[in-house]
Write a protein that holds these residues in place. Structure first.
Motif, mmCIF file in Angstrom:
data_model
loop_
_atom_site.group_PDB
_atom_site.id
_atom_site.type_symbol
_atom_site.label_atom_id
_atom_site.label_comp_id
_atom_site.label_asym_id
_atom_site.label_seq_id
_atom_site.Cartn_x
_atom_site.Cartn_y
_atom_site.Cartn_z
ATOM 1 N N GLY A 42 0.778 -1.223 0.000
ATOM 2 C CA GLY A 42 0.000 0.000 0.000
ATOM 3 C C GLY A 42 0.812 1.276 0.000
ATOM 4 O O GLY A 42 0.240 2.372 -0.005
ATOM 5 N N LEU A 43 2.129 1.152 -0.007
ATOM 6 C CA LEU A 43 2.987 2.340 0.038
ATOM 7 C C LEU A 43 3.840 2.427 -1.224
ATOM 8 O O LEU A 43 4.025 1.445 -1.933
ATOM 9 C CB LEU A 43 3.881 2.310 1.275
ATOM 10 N N GLN A 44 4.385 3.613 -1.455
ATOM 11 C CA GLN A 44 5.276 3.799 -2.588
ATOM 12 C C GLN A 44 6.661 3.233 -2.294
ATOM 13 O O GLN A 44 7.076 3.130 -1.138
ATOM 14 C CB GLN A 44 5.393 5.290 -2.913
ATOM 15 N N ARG A 45 7.334 2.872 -3.339
ATOM 16 C CA ARG A 45 8.717 2.423 -3.188
ATOM 17 C C ARG A 45 9.563 3.602 -2.712
ATOM 18 O O ARG A 45 9.440 4.718 -3.219
ATOM 19 C CB ARG A 45 9.239 1.885 -4.521
ATOM 20 N N GLU A 46 10.411 3.342 -1.740
ATOM 21 C CA GLU A 46 11.243 4.402 -1.176
ATOM 22 C C GLU A 46 12.703 3.999 -1.139
ATOM 23 O O GLU A 46 13.041 2.812 -1.000
ATOM 24 C CB GLU A 46 10.782 4.736 0.254
ATOM 25 N N LEU A 47 13.557 5.002 -1.259
ATOM 26 C CA LEU A 47 14.990 4.770 -1.180
ATOM 27 C C LEU A 47 15.381 4.440 0.256
ATOM 28 O O LEU A 47 14.983 5.128 1.190
ATOM 29 C CB LEU A 47 15.749 6.006 -1.651
ATOM 30 N N VAL A 48 16.167 3.396 0.405
ATOM 31 C CA VAL A 48 16.684 3.008 1.709
ATOM 32 C C VAL A 48 18.129 3.480 1.871
ATOM 33 O O VAL A 48 18.487 4.128 2.846
ATOM 34 C CB VAL A 48 16.604 1.484 1.904
ATOM 35 N N ALA A 49 18.961 3.118 0.907
ATOM 36 C CA ALA A 49 20.379 3.462 0.974
ATOM 37 C C ALA A 49 20.968 3.443 -0.419
ATOM 38 O O ALA A 49 20.518 2.683 -1.286
ATOM 39 C CB ALA A 49 21.133 2.484 1.876
ATOM 40 N N ARG A 50 21.989 4.252 -0.600
ATOM 41 C CA ARG A 50 22.622 4.380 -1.915
ATOM 42 C C ARG A 50 24.116 4.525 -1.723
ATOM 43 O O ARG A 50 24.581 5.151 -0.760
ATOM 44 C CB ARG A 50 22.045 5.590 -2.638
ATOM 45 N N ILE A 51 24.873 3.909 -2.641
ATOM 46 C CA ILE A 51 26.326 4.007 -2.575
ATOM 47 C C ILE A 51 26.859 4.209 -3.987
ATOM 48 O O ILE A 51 26.464 3.504 -4.925
ATOM 49 C CB ILE A 51 26.931 2.746 -1.905
ATOM 50 N N ASN A 58 24.481 7.409 1.179
ATOM 51 C CA ASN A 58 23.433 8.188 1.825
ATOM 52 C C ASN A 58 22.298 7.241 2.194
ATOM 53 O O ASN A 58 22.121 6.193 1.566
ATOM 54 C CB ASN A 58 22.958 9.363 0.966
ATOM 55 N N TYR A 59 21.565 7.615 3.231
ATOM 56 C CA TYR A 59 20.551 6.761 3.813
ATOM 57 C C TYR A 59 19.243 7.517 4.040
ATOM 58 O O TYR A 59 19.240 8.727 4.274
ATOM 59 C CB TYR A 59 21.013 6.221 5.174
ATOM 60 N N ALA A 60 18.157 6.777 4.037
ATOM 61 C CA ALA A 60 16.891 7.338 4.490
ATOM 62 C C ALA A 60 17.008 7.611 5.982
ATOM 63 O O ALA A 60 17.672 6.871 6.718
ATOM 64 C CB ALA A 60 15.755 6.348 4.223
ATOM 65 N N ASP A 61 16.359 8.664 6.444
ATOM 66 C CA ASP A 61 16.441 9.014 7.860
ATOM 67 C C ASP A 61 15.971 7.873 8.745
ATOM 68 O O ASP A 61 16.503 7.672 9.842
ATOM 69 C CB ASP A 61 15.595 10.255 8.132
ATOM 70 N N SER A 62 15.012 7.117 8.279
ATOM 71 C CA SER A 62 14.419 6.059 9.095
ATOM 72 C C SER A 62 15.366 4.892 9.361
ATOM 73 O O SER A 62 15.115 4.093 10.267
ATOM 74 C CB SER A 62 13.150 5.529 8.424
ATOM 75 N N VAL A 63 16.443 4.789 8.590
ATOM 76 C CA VAL A 63 17.364 3.658 8.768
ATOM 77 C C VAL A 63 18.760 4.090 9.189
ATOM 78 O O VAL A 63 19.621 3.230 9.442
ATOM 79 C CB VAL A 63 17.454 2.801 7.488
ATOM 80 N N LYS A 64 19.001 5.369 9.287
ATOM 81 C CA LYS A 64 20.329 5.843 9.676
ATOM 82 C C LYS A 64 20.723 5.283 11.034
ATOM 83 O O LYS A 64 19.941 5.287 11.981
ATOM 84 C CB LYS A 64 20.347 7.375 9.716
ATOM 85 N N LEU A 85 16.261 -4.272 13.685
ATOM 86 C CA LEU A 85 15.105 -4.244 12.785
ATOM 87 C C LEU A 85 13.809 -4.040 13.535
ATOM 88 O O LEU A 85 13.640 -4.510 14.674
ATOM 89 C CB LEU A 85 15.059 -5.535 11.968
ATOM 90 N N ARG A 86 12.898 -3.333 12.879
ATOM 91 C CA ARG A 86 11.598 -3.001 13.441
ATOM 92 C C ARG A 86 10.494 -3.559 12.546
ATOM 93 O O ARG A 86 10.712 -3.752 11.343
ATOM 94 C CB ARG A 86 11.457 -1.480 13.532
ATOM 95 N N PRO A 87 9.310 -3.754 13.079
ATOM 96 C CA PRO A 87 8.205 -4.231 12.228
ATOM 97 C C PRO A 87 7.962 -3.328 11.018
ATOM 98 O O PRO A 87 7.604 -3.823 9.940
ATOM 99 C CB PRO A 87 7.021 -4.226 13.191
ATOM 100 N N GLU A 88 8.190 -2.046 11.187
ATOM 101 C CA GLU A 88 7.963 -1.128 10.069
ATOM 102 C C GLU A 88 9.023 -1.248 8.971
ATOM 103 O O GLU A 88 8.896 -0.615 7.920
ATOM 104 C CB GLU A 88 7.889 0.330 10.555
ATOM 105 N N ASP A 89 10.045 -2.045 9.191
ATOM 106 C CA ASP A 89 11.021 -2.323 8.134
ATOM 107 C C ASP A 89 10.531 -3.427 7.198
ATOM 108 O O ASP A 89 11.173 -3.710 6.186
ATOM 109 C CB ASP A 89 12.366 -2.746 8.732
ATOM 110 N N THR A 90 9.416 -4.040 7.546
ATOM 111 C CA THR A 90 8.856 -5.100 6.711
ATOM 112 C C THR A 90 8.490 -4.554 5.337
ATOM 113 O O THR A 90 7.752 -3.576 5.227
ATOM 114 C CB THR A 90 7.617 -5.712 7.382
ATOM 115 N N ALA A 91 9.016 -5.185 4.300
ATOM 116 C CA ALA A 91 8.791 -4.724 2.930
ATOM 117 C C ALA A 91 9.476 -5.687 1.962
ATOM 118 O O ALA A 91 10.247 -6.554 2.380
ATOM 119 C CB ALA A 91 9.349 -3.321 2.730
ATOM 120 N N VAL A 92 9.193 -5.478 0.697
ATOM 121 C CA VAL A 92 9.999 -6.109 -0.346
ATOM 122 C C VAL A 92 11.158 -5.158 -0.638
ATOM 123 O O VAL A 92 10.936 -3.973 -0.902
ATOM 124 C CB VAL A 92 9.188 -6.379 -1.621
#
Length: 122
Positions: A42-51, A58-64, A85-92
């Motif tokens: 139900g959510l949009q794809r979001e950037l987690v981390a990039r190298i 660089n990282y998303a604030d939620s995973v820094k 890890l948190r339940p809200e990290d659940t995703a593909v």
């Protein structure tokens, strides 16, 4: 001509750790940026981390402070080490890579992996 294959997803308890890897193969001269994205239901794809190729990240604030991205240029592989890890990290989780096919290529093309499920639950 280029394939990205992810591995390492699965089920983990809250507070646990999990590592993902993504290997690129095929017609590759060099790889610029490599990144991890995620998409929860139900959510949009979001950037987690990039190298990028220099190793800058660089990282998303939620995973820094909890996730770490790295790459092995010799293996054309990007990694994502996830901890606390948190339940809200659940995703593909999807990887992508900006790939230059030959030494004469004018630009890089972005390729995506097929995705790997990460579920954080007790």
């Amino acid at each position: 001509q280029v394939q990205l294959v992810e591995s390492g997803g699965g089920l983990v308890q809250p507070g646990g750790s999990l590592g993902l890897s993504c290997a690129a193969s095929g017609k590759i001269f060099s790889i610029n940026a490599m990144a991890w994205y995620r998409q929860a239901p139900g959510l949009q794809r979001e950037l987690v981390a990039r190298i990028i190729s220099s190793g800058s990240t660089n990282y998303a604030d939620s995973v820094k402070g909890r996730f770490a991205v790295s790459r092995d240029n010799a293996k054309n592989t990007v990694y994502l080490q996830m901890s606390s890890l948190r339940p809200e990290d659940t995703a593909v989780y999807y990887c992508n890579a900006d790939i230059i096919a030959t030494s004469t290529s004018a630009y890089a093309l972005r390729y995506w992996g097929q995705g790997t499920q990460v579920t954080v639950s007790s």
